[in-house]
Design an enzyme around this catalytic site. Sequence first.
Site, short mmCIF file in Angstrom:
data_model
loop_
_atom_site.label_atom_id
_atom_site.label_comp_id
_atom_site.label_asym_id
_atom_site.label_seq_id
_atom_site.Cartn_x
_atom_site.Cartn_y
_atom_site.Cartn_z
N GLU A 1 68.17 19.66 27.24
CA GLU A 1 67.20 19.05 26.24
C GLU A 1 66.91 17.78 26.84
O GLU A 1 65.65 17.21 26.52
CB GLU A 1 67.99 19.06 25.02
N HIS B 1 65.87 16.84 29.78
CA HIS B 1 64.77 17.07 30.67
C HIS B 1 63.58 17.38 29.82
O HIS B 1 62.23 16.93 30.22
CB HIS B 1 64.99 18.25 31.52
P1 AMP Z 1 67.90 15.10 37.07
O1 AMP Z 1 67.42 16.69 37.00
O2 AMP Z 1 69.29 14.90 36.64
O3 AMP Z 1 67.57 14.62 38.40
O4 AMP Z 1 67.01 14.53 36.13
C1 AMP Z 1 65.75 14.52 35.79
C2 AMP Z 1 65.25 13.71 34.83
O5 AMP Z 1 65.67 13.83 33.66
C3 AMP Z 1 65.49 12.16 35.08
O6 AMP Z 1 64.40 11.23 34.98
C4 AMP Z 1 66.72 11.75 34.51
O7 AMP Z 1 66.99 10.56 34.06
C5 AMP Z 1 66.25 12.56 33.17
N1 AMP Z 1 67.17 12.85 32.38
C6 AMP Z 1 68.59 13.67 32.64
N2 AMP Z 1 69.23 13.64 31.78
C7 AMP Z 1 68.91 13.14 30.48
C8 AMP Z 1 69.22 12.73 29.09
N3 AMP Z 1 70.32 13.13 28.89
N4 AMP Z 1 68.33 12.43 28.22
C9 AMP Z 1 67.03 11.71 29.09
N5 AMP Z 1 66.60 12.02 30.18
C10 AMP Z 1 67.39 12.66 31.01
#
Ligand code: AMP
Length: 284
Positions: free
Chosen positions: A35, A37
Site C-alpha cells: 500500500e 507504493h
Molecule cells: P522501494 O520499492 O522500497 O524502493 O520504494 C519505492 C518508493 O515507495 C519510495 O519512494 C519509497 O519511499 C516509497 N515507499 C516505500 N514504503 C512506503 C510507505 N510505507 N509509505 C510511503 N511510501 C513508501
Amino acid sequence: MIQTTSPADLRAWVAERHGTGQRVGLVPTMGALHEGHLVLVDEARRRNLAVVMSIFVNPLQFGPHEDFAHYPRDLDRDHALAAARGVEALFVPSPATMYPPGVDTRVVPGAAASRWEGEFRPGHFTGVLTVVAKLFHLVLPDVAVFGQKDFQQAVLVRQMVRDLDFPLELVVVPTVREADGLALSSRNAYLSPEERVRALALSRGLQSAHEAWRGGERGGAAIERRVWMELERDPGITVEYVAVVDPERLEPLDRVGSDTTVAVAARVGTTRLIDNIVLSVGVR
Ligand code: AMP
C-alpha cells in the site's frame, strides 16, 4: 496497462502521451508492492498524470553484504496490483539494460549523503541517485512521486533535481503504516511473527518523540532520548542511528524547529528497518 522491459518502447509510449498533451508521472519502485507504493500511484492519479511505474531492484544501491539476492520479487503479483490501481505503463528493465558493459558514470550525491543511512550503507545514495537520474532521463516524467518513508533519499533526490536542473516536479507522500503503527516496507516480509511485534518499537519511539514535542519539549537531545528509550528496552533490537535533523542539510539540531524530522534505523534480528516522523502540527 502495458508492461515493457524496453526503454525504446517506454519512450515511445511516453512520447505518445505527451503528444496528446497528457502529463506523465513516474513512481520508481523496487517492486514487492504494498500500500505504501500504491498511494504514490493514487497521488499521481489525483494530479491527472498518466502513471508510469518502474520496478527495478537496483544492484548499484546494495552493499556487498546486503540483501540484493534475497530481495522479494514477484512480478505477476506486482503487475496485478499496479494495473488494478491505475498504473498505465509498467517499466521493468533488466540490470543488463540499465547497466550494459562499459557503463561507468555515477551521480555523486552532496554532503547530506554521508550521514545517517550513508554512514551505514556506504555508496548507497550514489547508487540511488544514479538509477533515479537514469530513470528520469528514460521516462522524461513531468512529475516524480517518492515516499517520505525513505526520508533521506527524498531529500537527496530533491537536491539532485535542483542541482542538476531536471525539468520535473518532485512530490513526496506521507508514510503509510499498518494499523498498529509499523511503517509498510517490502522488507517487513523478512520478519518472523515475534520480530514483527518487536519492530513496533521503531514507530512507538517516534510517536513518543512526537508526544514529547507536542508537550513542549524542544531540545534535540531530549527528543532523541525518547526514541532510544523505546528501542533500548528490547535486547533483540540493534539501533544504528536516531537522527533529529533539519530536513534539508540533515544536520543534528540542538533546538527542534518546524519540520524537524526524527529518523531511526535499527536491526530487528537480521532485518534492517528505517522509519521517521516529522515534528509538525499534523503527524506526517
Ligand atoms: P522501494 O520499492 O522500497 O524502493 O520504494 C519505492 C518508493 O515507495 C519510495 O519512494 C519509497 O519511499 C516509497 N515507499 C516505500 N514504503 C512506503 C510507505 N510505507 N509509505 C510511503 N511510501 C513508501
